[in-house]
Design an enzyme around this catalytic site. Structure first.
Site, mmCIF file in Angstrom:
data_model
loop_
_atom_site.group_PDB
_atom_site.id
_atom_site.type_symbol
_atom_site.label_atom_id
_atom_site.label_comp_id
_atom_site.label_asym_id
_atom_site.label_seq_id
_atom_site.Cartn_x
_atom_site.Cartn_y
_atom_site.Cartn_z
ATOM 1 N N HIS A 10 0.837 -1.191 0.000
ATOM 2 C CA HIS A 10 0.000 0.000 0.000
ATOM 3 C C HIS A 10 0.878 1.249 0.000
ATOM 4 C CE1 HIS A 10 -3.913 -1.952 1.674
ATOM 5 N NE2 HIS A 10 -3.290 -2.754 0.820
ATOM 6 N N GLU B 215 0.853 3.927 1.875
ATOM 7 C CA GLU B 215 1.330 4.336 3.197
ATOM 8 C C GLU B 215 2.473 3.443 3.676
ATOM 9 O OE1 GLU B 215 -3.160 5.141 3.017
ATOM 10 O OE2 GLU B 215 -1.786 3.593 2.338
ATOM 11 N N CYS C 153 -6.248 2.019 5.231
ATOM 12 C CA CYS C 153 -6.873 0.774 5.674
ATOM 13 C C CYS C 153 -6.384 0.440 7.085
ATOM 14 C CB CYS C 153 -6.534 -0.356 4.706
ATOM 15 S SG CYS C 153 -4.835 -0.960 4.877
ATOM 16 N N CYS D 273 -2.578 -0.278 7.316
ATOM 17 C CA CYS D 273 -1.748 0.928 7.241
ATOM 18 C C CYS D 273 -1.870 1.764 8.505
ATOM 19 C CB CYS D 273 -2.123 1.740 6.005
ATOM 20 S SG CYS D 273 -1.679 0.906 4.464
#
Length: 156
Positions: A53, A55, A83, A86
């Protein structure tokens, strides 16, 4: 607040560029003391890594740049609502502040919301969709794992 809007726009631009490269529309910027330390984009589709992801990629880059897993005093600016994975990583890293430009409600019509995961995680383990079990297994021929770790830390 003006700086936050600037960094959120930068995260959106990263997301747009990633999308143009065939990736998912997520970007992140990590800032400390007014300086951009790292950026990241969602690379799930290019790496086949479900944890890639924006992040997390930015956290990895910032941690490498700083030479420490601590991102104390840092702010993360994300194009989309982070999410749970993260968000947990940012907490573990000591991130002080998080801002995002697109909410889960914004992403829902496009299949880009993690609201259902947040809701599932809020339930007790026995009610979650994933089976989770505590099984206190230990090695018979070894020192307790955590006690061993503590002893090694004390010897550093």
């Amino acid at each position: 607040m003006t700086d936050a809007r600037h960094y959120l726009r930068e995260a959106i631009r990263l997301a747009q560029a990633n999308m143009e490269q065939g990736g998912r529309p997520f970007g992140a910027v990590i800032v400390r003391d007014g300086q951009v330390l790292a950026t990241g984009v969602n690379q799930i589709l290019t790496t086949n890594d479900p944890t890639s992801h924006a992040e997390l990629n930015a956290i990895r880059a910032a941690s490498q740049q700083l030479g420490t897993p601590s991102l104390a005093g840092c702010a993360v600016y994300a194009s989309g609502h982070p999410c749970p994975m993260c968000m947990a990583a940012m907490r573990l890293a000591g991130v002080a502040e998080v801002a995002y430009a697109y909410s889960n409600d914004d992403g829902e019509p496009f299949g880009l919301s993690t609201a259902a995961i947040y809701a599932d995680l809020a339930r007790p383990f026995e009610q979650q969709s994933m089976k989770i079990a505590y099984m206190p297994v230990r090695l018979d021929d070894a020192e307790d794992l955590y006690a061993q770790w503590q002893r090694r830390q004390a010897g550093k």
